[in-house]
Design a protein around this motif. Structure first.
Motif, PDB file in Angstrom:
ATOM      1  N   PHE A 101       0.829  -1.206   0.000  1.00  0.00           N
ATOM      2  CA  PHE A 101       0.000   0.000   0.000  1.00  0.00           C
ATOM      3  C   PHE A 101       0.863   1.256   0.000  1.00  0.00           C
ATOM      4  N   PHE A 102       1.857   1.296   0.885  1.00  0.00           N
ATOM      5  CA  PHE A 102       2.713   2.479   0.977  1.00  0.00           C
ATOM      6  C   PHE A 102       3.636   2.609  -0.235  1.00  0.00           C
ATOM      7  N   ALA A 103       4.038   1.473  -0.810  1.00  0.00           N
ATOM      8  CA  ALA A 103       4.872   1.511  -2.012  1.00  0.00           C
ATOM      9  C   ALA A 103       4.068   2.023  -3.205  1.00  0.00           C
ATOM     10  N   LYS A 104       2.858   1.548  -3.334  1.00  0.00           N
ATOM     11  CA  LYS A 104       2.001   1.926  -4.467  1.00  0.00           C
ATOM     12  C   LYS A 104       1.709   3.423  -4.470  1.00  0.00           C
ATOM     13  N   TRP A 105       1.443   3.979  -3.294  1.00  0.00           N
ATOM     14  CA  TRP A 105       1.028   5.380  -3.211  1.00  0.00           C
ATOM     15  C   TRP A 105       2.134   6.299  -2.715  1.00  0.00           C
ATOM     16  N   CYS A 106       3.368   5.874  -2.854  1.00  0.00           N
ATOM     17  CA  CYS A 106       4.504   6.669  -2.395  1.00  0.00           C
ATOM     18  C   CYS A 106       4.461   8.073  -3.010  1.00  0.00           C
ATOM     19  N   GLY A 107       4.468   9.084  -2.161  1.00  0.00           N
ATOM     20  CA  GLY A 107       4.436  10.467  -2.633  1.00  0.00           C
ATOM     21  C   GLY A 107       3.044  10.998  -2.907  1.00  0.00           C
ATOM     22  N   LYS A 108       2.009  10.165  -2.751  1.00  0.00           N
ATOM     23  CA  LYS A 108       0.646  10.594  -3.085  1.00  0.00           C
ATOM     24  C   LYS A 108      -0.312  10.494  -1.902  1.00  0.00           C
ATOM     25  N   LEU A 109       0.148  10.002  -0.780  1.00  0.00           N
ATOM     26  CA  LEU A 109      -0.755   9.809   0.344  1.00  0.00           C
ATOM     27  C   LEU A 109      -1.036  11.124   1.070  1.00  0.00           C
ATOM     28  N   PRO A 110      -2.286  11.352   1.467  1.00  0.00           N
ATOM     29  CA  PRO A 110      -2.580  12.527   2.298  1.00  0.00           C
ATOM     30  C   PRO A 110      -1.865  12.410   3.638  1.00  0.00           C
ATOM     31  N   LYS A 111      -1.772  13.514   4.343  1.00  0.00           N
ATOM     32  CA  LYS A 111      -1.061  13.534   5.632  1.00  0.00           C
ATOM     33  C   LYS A 111      -1.627  14.635   6.516  1.00  0.00           C
ATOM     34  N   ASP A 112      -1.838  14.308   7.783  1.00  0.00           N
ATOM     35  CA  ASP A 112      -2.240  15.310   8.767  1.00  0.00           C
ATOM     36  C   ASP A 112      -0.978  15.817   9.449  1.00  0.00           C
ATOM     37  N   ASP A 113      -0.624  17.056   9.214  1.00  0.00           N
ATOM     38  CA  ASP A 113       0.619  17.614   9.745  1.00  0.00           C
ATOM     39  C   ASP A 113       0.471  18.204  11.142  1.00  0.00           C
ATOM     40  N   ASP A 114      -0.687  18.019  11.755  1.00  0.00           N
ATOM     41  CA  ASP A 114      -0.901  18.558  13.102  1.00  0.00           C
ATOM     42  C   ASP A 114      -0.218  17.636  14.113  1.00  0.00           C
ATOM     43  N   TYR A 115       1.054  17.918  14.404  1.00  0.00           N
ATOM     44  CA  TYR A 115       1.823  17.052  15.313  1.00  0.00           C
ATOM     45  C   TYR A 115       1.288  17.131  16.746  1.00  0.00           C
ATOM     46  N   ILE A 116       0.818  18.297  17.148  1.00  0.00           N
ATOM     47  CA  ILE A 116       0.287  18.458  18.504  1.00  0.00           C
ATOM     48  C   ILE A 116      -0.927  17.550  18.690  1.00  0.00           C
ATOM     49  N   LYS A 117      -1.775  17.487  17.680  1.00  0.00           N
ATOM     50  CA  LYS A 117      -2.950  16.617  17.747  1.00  0.00           C
ATOM     51  C   LYS A 117      -2.526  15.157  17.759  1.00  0.00           C
ATOM     52  N   PHE A 118      -1.542  14.833  16.947  1.00  0.00           N
ATOM     53  CA  PHE A 118      -1.078  13.451  16.815  1.00  0.00           C
ATOM     54  C   PHE A 118      -0.393  12.960  18.084  1.00  0.00           C
ATOM     55  N   ALA A 119       0.495  13.769  18.640  1.00  0.00           N
ATOM     56  CA  ALA A 119       1.338  13.324  19.762  1.00  0.00           C
ATOM     57  C   ALA A 119       1.008  14.057  21.056  1.00  0.00           C
ATOM     58  N   GLY A 120      -0.176  14.635  21.143  1.00  0.00           N
ATOM     59  CA  GLY A 120      -0.525  15.429  22.314  1.00  0.00           C
ATOM     60  C   GLY A 120      -0.405  14.682  23.623  1.00  0.00           C
ATOM     61  N   GLU A 121      -0.822  13.413  23.616  1.00  0.00           N
ATOM     62  CA  GLU A 121      -0.766  12.654  24.875  1.00  0.00           C
ATOM     63  C   GLU A 121       0.673  12.388  25.298  1.00  0.00           C
ATOM     64  N   LEU A 122       1.591  12.294  24.317  1.00  0.00           N
ATOM     65  CA  LEU A 122       3.005  12.129  24.645  1.00  0.00           C
ATOM     66  C   LEU A 122       3.612  13.432  25.135  1.00  0.00           C
ATOM     67  N   LEU A 123       3.112  14.536  24.576  1.00  0.00           N
ATOM     68  CA  LEU A 123       3.603  15.857  24.969  1.00  0.00           C
ATOM     69  C   LEU A 123       2.931  16.369  26.238  1.00  0.00           C
ATOM     70  N   LYS A 124       1.888  15.647  26.690  1.00  0.00           N
ATOM     71  CA  LYS A 124       1.119  16.044  27.869  1.00  0.00           C
ATOM     72  C   LYS A 124       0.386  17.359  27.636  1.00  0.00           C
ATOM     73  N   VAL A 125      -0.111  17.543  26.385  1.00  0.00           N
ATOM     74  CA  VAL A 125      -0.896  18.737  26.090  1.00  0.00           C
ATOM     75  C   VAL A 125      -2.230  18.339  25.486  1.00  0.00           C
TER      76      VAL A 125
END
Length: 679
Positions: A655-679
Motif C-alpha cells: 500500500f505504501f509503495a504503491k502510493w509513495c508520494g501521493k498519500l494525504p497527511k495530517d501535519d498537526d503534530y500536537i494533535k497526533f502526539a498530544g498525549e506524549l507531549l502532555k498537552v
C-alpha cells in the motif's frame, strides 16, 4: 528480481551507524542494484568510512546550483524574519544562543536544497537511510515524498528507553525495518506506525560471527593486544554517560576490585570527542592503570571474540550484542541515578556492590535463571536470531520496487471483469450486496436479517462470498435472491472481487459480515458520482467509523470522534458502495493490499480518476460483530504480529509503495502526539 538495474541512494553517517547499512547495500549490489552513497558536510568526516572501503561517496554540497543558492538565501531571509520575533517570546530559546541557532538552521536549509539537487541529478529509485529521526532523515523523508521515491529506514541501535523522537520514526518511511518485537512495541507505544514495520533482525550482527569469530582471527587479535594465552579477558563497554567522566578517582574505585589475573579492556563510546578521550582518558589510564587496555576507535567486533566476560557501564548497544554472541553480561548502572537497566531485566549481574558475581561466574558458570532470561530476551529482541536480516531487508526493497514497477497493472488475481454480451446481463437499477463472510455464521445471519428488514430498493440481490464451505449449508433454509460463492483464497479484496464478478446489479455495495444495515437514504444518487461511505456505529451507538482520515504517518485511520466527522480523506470501515462502471474502470479492489487498507486504496484510485468520494451522515450501519480477525485501521500494535506470514507484511508495505508520494497527511503534530507531549 525487481532491484536489478535500480539505483539506491544510501545516506552514510557515523561508522558505528553505517555498519548496519553496509551489509544490505553489498547484498543488493550482488543482485544487480546500483548503490550511490552520499553524505553531507558536518563536524565529522562521514565519508571516511566509505573511502577506507574503497567506495565513492558523493557530497551533497557538490550538487549546489546557482538557483539552489538563491533558494537557500531566500529561505534564510524569510525564516529569520519570522524567527527573530518568536525568539523573544519564549524564554527557553534565549538560553540557546542565536549564533548557534543560525548555524544549525542555515546548515539545514543548505542540506535541503542540495539534497533536492542531488535527487534531480541522480534520479534514485529508492533512498535508504538508517532512520528518519534526525534532521537529515527528515529532509530525505520530505523530499522522498515530494518526488515519489520509496524511503526505507531502520533503527539507530538498541532502543533501551522511551523517547519523544520515536513518535516521528515512521513519518515518511515506506518501510521501517526493525530488529525485533522489543523495538516494534517500544516504537508503537510512541505512536510510530506498526503498519510500516517489518521485523528482520540486526543486519550487522548477522555478518559478524563468520567474519570475526574464526579461531585464527581471535588468536591474531590476542597476539596483537599482547594478551597471554589462557588469561581471562573482561571487556568493559563504556556508555556515553560514563565516557565523559574524567575524574581519575572514579576509575580507581571502579578498578579496585579487579584481580591481577584478569586483563581488563575498555572500549570507549565513539561519540565522546577524540580530544577529550586522548587527554582525559587515554593519558590518565596509561599513567595510573597501565595494565588496562583502553580503546576508542578500535573495532569492537575484534574485541568481543577475545572477551570471556563483558561489563557494561550504563546503557550501550554493545551490551545486547555481547549477549547475542554468548558473552555473560555484568553491569554498572548509568550515572543518571536510575536503576541498573540490564540487571532489572534479569539479563546481567550487577557489580555495583562488588565484583563477587563476576568471580562466582568464573568459578561456577552463569546462573540458570540468568541463562533463561537471556534466551527469552534475545528471542524477543532479535527476530529469528538475525538469521535472515540482510536478505530479508533486500527482499523488502525488492518487493517495493516490484509494486512500483507493476503499478495498477499489478492487481494480481482479480477476477475477470464482465464485458460484451455478459455486461448486458447486468440489470439496470439493481443493487448487489456483496457480503464477505468468515467463519462466524452468527455475524453473517445478523447481517442478512438486517438487509431483509431495511433495504429500501425495489430490485436487489445478495452475494455471500466465503472461504468456509459450511456457510452454504447454513444458509440453505433462507429464501430470497441470495447466492453463495465459495473461494479458496482469503482476503477481503479477493472476496469482494469474486462477489462482484458473480453479481448482476448496476450498483455494488460491499460489506463485511457482522454489520447491520439500517439506513441507506440517498446512497443510490451518490453512487452516480463515485464512491460512497456511511457512518458505522458500535452496538451502543458509539462512533465506530465516521470516514477515514490519514494521520501524521500517512496511515489511514478510522475517524471515531464526532468532532472530526466530515474531515475524511476516504470512506469505508466495513461498508463501501459504488457503481459497477466505476468499479470496473478501477479494475476492482487491489488484491496486493492488506484488508485494512483496501477501502482507502480504492478511494485514492477513485479520486485519481476524477470520481467523487462521498460520506452520507444521514445513513447508518451498526457493527454488531467485528469479523476477519482484526479491527480495521486501528493503531493497536498487537494487530501487527511478528509471527504473521510472509504475505502479511507484503500486503501492508504494498500500500505504501504503491502510493509513495501521493498519500494525504495530517501535519498537526500536537494533535497526533498530544498525549506524549502532555498537552
Amino acid at each position: 528480481m525487481s532491484l536489478k538495474g535500480k539505483k539506491i541512494a544510501c545516506f552514510v553517517a557515523l561508522p558505528h551507524h553505517t555498519r548496519f547499512l553496509w551489509p544490505v547495500t553489498e547484498y543488493a549490489e550482488r543482485l544487480g542494484a546500483r548503490i550511490v552513497y552520499f553524505t553531507t558536510m558536518s563536524d565529522f568526516p562521514y565519508e571516511m568510512d566509505l573511502v577506507q572501503k574503497g567506495k565513492e561517496c558523493k557530497l551533497l554540497q557538490n550538487y549546489v546550483t546557482g538557483e539552489a543558492r538563491e533558494k537557500i538565501q531566500a529561505t534564510i531571509n524569510n525564516f529569520f524574519e519570522v524567527w527573530k520575533d518568536r525568539y523573544f517570546t519564549w524564554d527557553g530559546l534565549r538560553h540557546w544562543p542565536i549564533v548557534m541557532q543560525a548555524n544549525l538552521l542555515t546548515a539545514g536549509f543548505e542540506d535541503y536544497f542540495c539534497l533536492e539537487e542531488f535527487i534531480k541529478a541522480e534520479k534514485p529509485d529508492m533512498i535508504y537511510a538508517l532512520h528518519e529521526r534526525n534532521r537529515w532523515g527528515k529532509l530525505m523523508g520530505h523530499l522522498s515524498a515530494k518526488y515519489g521515491i520509496p524511503y526505507v529506514t531502520s533503527q539507530e541501535g538498541d532502543y533501551y528507553e522511551d523517547r519523544l523522537s520515536f513518535s516521528s520514526h515512521s513519518e515518511y518511511s515506506t518501510a521501517l525495518v526493525l530488529w525485533g518485537d522489543d523495538t516494534k512495541e517500544r516504537l508503537a507505544k510512541a505512536k510510530a506506525a506498526p503498519e510500516k514495520m517489518v521485523l528482520v533482525g540486526n543486519t550487522h550482527l548477522s555478518t559478524i560471527r563468520d567474519v570475526y569469530f574464526q579461531p585464527q582471527k581471535v588468536a591474531k587479535t590476542k597476539k596483537d593486544l599482547n594478551i597471554p594465552p589462557g588469561r581471562k579477558v573482561v571487556l568493559f563497554l563504556v556508555s556515553i554517560q560514563w565516557g565523559i567522566i574524567n575524574d581519575p578517582s572514579v576509575w580507581e574505585q571502579l578498578l579496585g576490585g579487579i584481580s591481577d589475573d584478569i586483563t581488563p579492556i575498555f572500549k570507549w563510546h565513539p561519540k565522546v570527542s577524540y580530544e577529550a578521550y586522548k587527554h582525559n582518558i587515554e593519558a590518565v589510564f596509561k599513567e595510573k592503570f597501565p595494565s588496562c587496555l583502553v580503546f576508542q576507535n578500535y573495532d569492537p567486533y575484534h574485541l568481543l571474540p577475545v572477551a570471556d566476560y563483558c561489563v557494561t557501564l550504563g546503557k550501550t548497544t554493545l551490551a545486547v550484542e555481547a549477549l547475542s554472541f554468548g558473552r555473560p553480561l555484568f553491569s554498572f548502572p548509568g550515572t543518571d541515578r536510575l536503576p541498573d537497566y540490564y540487571a532489572e531485566l534479569g539479563i546481567s549481574q550487577s557489580l555495583a556492590e562488588s565484583y563477587e558475581p563476576l568471580y562466582r561466574t568464573i568459578r561456577e558458570g552463569v546462573p540458570e535463571e540468568i541463562r533463561k532470561n537471556v534466551d527469552s530476551f534475545l528471542h524477543h529482541f532479535f527476530y529469528m536470531n538475525n538469521q535472515r536480516s540482510v536478505p530479508g531487508t533486500v527482499e523488502i526493497m525488492d518487493h517495493i520496487m516490484g509494486v512500483r514497477h507493476a503499478g495498477n497493472g499489478g492487481k494480481r488475481n482479480a477476477p475477470a471483469i464482465k464485458s460484451g454480451e455478459e455486461a448486458c446481463a447486468f440489470r439496470k437499477d439493481r443493487v448487489s450486496y456483496v457480503v464477505a463472510a468468515d467463519h462466524d455464521q452468527e455475524a453473517l445471519l445478523a447481517t442478512l436479517t438486517s438487509l431483509s428488514q431495511n433495504v429500501g430498493f425495489a430490485d436487489w440481490e445478495v452475494i455471500v462470498v466465503t472461504c468456509d464451505s459450511t456457510v452454504r449449508e447454513a444458509l440453505s433454509g433462507i429464501s430470497g435472491d441470495i447466492q453463495v460463492v465459495e473461494s479458496e483464497k482469503q482476503g477481503l479484496a479477493h472476496l469482494y472481487n469474486k462477489g462482484a464478478n458473480a453479481s448482476t446489479g448496476e450498483y455494488l455495495i460491499f460489506m463485511k459480515s457482522g454489520i447491520l444495515y439500517f439506513k441507506d437514504r440517498g446512497i443510490a444518487e451518490a453512487m452516480q458520482k463515485g464512491i460512497v461511505g456511511i457512518p458505522l456505529k458500535g452496538p451502543g451507538m458509539e462512533p465506530h467509523c465516521l470516514g477515514i482520515r490519514f494521520d501524521f504517518n500517512h496511515v489511514p485511520r478510522m475517524i471515531r470522534d464526532i468532532v472530526d466527522e466530515g474531515t475524511y480523506d476516504a470512506v469505508g470501515g466495513g461498508l463501501i458502495a459504488m457503481r459497477r462502471e466505476h468499479y470496473e474502470t478501477m479494475a476492482g479492489f487491489d488484491e496486493r493490499i492488506t484488508d485494512q487498507f483496501i477501502e482507502a486504496d480504492i478511494c485514492l484510485e477513485a479520486r485519481e480518476k476524477g470520481y467523487d468520494v462521498a460520506y452520507l451522515p444521514e445513513c447508518l450501519a451498526i457493527v454488531f460483530k467485528e469479523t476477519f480477525g482484526h479491527a480495521q485501521m486501528t493503531a493497536d500494535p498487537s494487530a501487527i504480529s511478528s509471527e504473521d506470514g510472509n504475505e502479511e507484511w507484503r500486503q501492508r508495505i504494498a500500500f505504501f509503495a504503491k502510493w509513495c508520494g501521493k498519500l494525504p497527511k495530517d501535519d498537526d503534530y500536537i494533535k497526533f502526539a498530544g498525549e506524549l507531549l502532555k498537552v
